[in-house]
Design an enzyme around this catalytic site. Structure first.
Site, PDB file in Angstrom:
ATOM      1  N   CYS A  36      48.604  99.601  93.624  1.00 34.98           N
ATOM      2  CA  CYS A  36      47.341  99.906  92.935  1.00 34.98           C
ATOM      3  C   CYS A  36      47.536 100.108  91.438  1.00 34.98           C
ATOM      4  O   CYS A  36      46.600  99.975  90.667  1.00 34.98           O
ATOM      5  CB  CYS A  36      46.738 101.191  93.467  1.00 34.98           C
ATOM      6  SG  CYS A  36      46.022 101.013  95.064  1.00 34.98           S
ATOM      7  N   ASP A  38      48.447 103.088  89.838  1.00 35.07           N
ATOM      8  CA  ASP A  38      48.632 104.507  89.517  1.00 35.07           C
ATOM      9  C   ASP A  38      49.819 105.018  90.312  1.00 35.07           C
ATOM     10  O   ASP A  38      49.674 105.447  91.444  1.00 35.07           O
ATOM     11  CB  ASP A  38      47.401 105.328  89.921  1.00 35.07           C
ATOM     12  CG  ASP A  38      46.279 105.153  88.940  1.00 35.07           C
ATOM     13  OD1 ASP A  38      46.441 104.369  87.994  1.00 35.07           O
ATOM     14  OD2 ASP A  38      45.247 105.813  89.125  1.00 35.07           O
ATOM     15  N   CYS A 107      45.933 112.915  87.364  1.00 34.66           N
ATOM     16  CA  CYS A 107      47.104 112.149  86.919  1.00 34.66           C
ATOM     17  C   CYS A 107      48.307 113.078  86.789  1.00 34.66           C
ATOM     18  O   CYS A 107      49.439 112.699  87.083  1.00 34.66           O
ATOM     19  CB  CYS A 107      46.840 111.474  85.589  1.00 34.66           C
ATOM     20  SG  CYS A 107      45.192 110.818  85.427  1.00 34.66           S
TER      21      CYS A 107
END
Ligand code: FES
Length: 212
Positions: A36, A38, A107
């Protein structure tokens, strides 16, 4: 609208510390999904006598916050004992960086999770677990619920790509509802193995594809 990053976040993003791989790492962990984008991976070298992290590196394919957090938490964890490093949280990173935009907190969480999982994997592999709970199907499914199905952007358990697994005599067999020639098959298989192999009582992981 531009995201308001602090100068410290920008410095760590543009000149991140401790980036790279450690060959022959004592433990490692990936959080997020390489497929993906991330994704953050943490590698550890640990002194087996003192349990101090003597070297730590990370690789990230995430955004500026992810990279800045990876940089700061690896700085903080270096030369700390694994017990001390476990206490590093996304809040610690957030404070050290002078605050991340709220929309970017996940994140930072991703990077901290990678550090914690790498430490947990080290404990599994070096007989340091306080409670040696035998690996159950539930434990395996829980770990797999962090592997992302790139087709859906959700995890492989929720999207029913993995519906069952079997644990027998230290061998974990995972049944994947995907044909072996699917474009993401190899990727997902590697992620599954990386998640399950470190468990203290597992010595083999077999991934069975649909139609095998
Ligand atoms: Fe995905 Fe930051 S790591 S938006």
């Amino acid at each position: 609208m531009a995201i308001p990053y602090t100068q410290k976040v920008l410095n760590h993003f543009m000149h991140p510390h401790n980036v790279g791989k450690i060959k022959n790492a004592d433990a490692q962990a990936t959080e997020g999904s390489p497929a993906c984008g991330d994704m953050v991976k943490v590698y550890l070298k640990v002194d087996s006598d003192t349990k101090v992290i003597t070297d730590i590196k990370f690789e990230s394919y995430g955004c500026a916050s992810n990279i800045a957090t990876g940089s700061i938490i690896t700085d903080l964890a270096k030369n700390k004992s694994i017990e001390e490093a476990k206490a590093i949280s996304w809040k610690t990173a957030n404070d050290e960086l002078g605050g991340l935009p709220p929309v970017k907190v996940h994140c930072a969480v991703l990077a901290v999770d990678a550090l914690r999982t790498a430490i947990e994997n080290y404990e599994h592999q070096h007989g340091l677990l306080k409670h040696k709970i035998p690996t159950s199907e539930e434990i395996v499914m829980k770990r797999l619920s962090r592997v992302i199905n790139p087709l859906a952007g959700l995890d492989v358990v929720k999207t029913k790509l993995v519906q069952k697994c079997n644990i027998q005599n230290g061998c974990a067999t995972i049944y994947l509802e995907l044909p072996e020639d699917h474009q993401f098959a190899g990727n997902i298989k590697n992620e599954i193995i990386e998640r399950i192999e470190p468990l203290w009582d597992i010595h083999k992981v077999i991934v069975i594809f649909r139609g095998d």
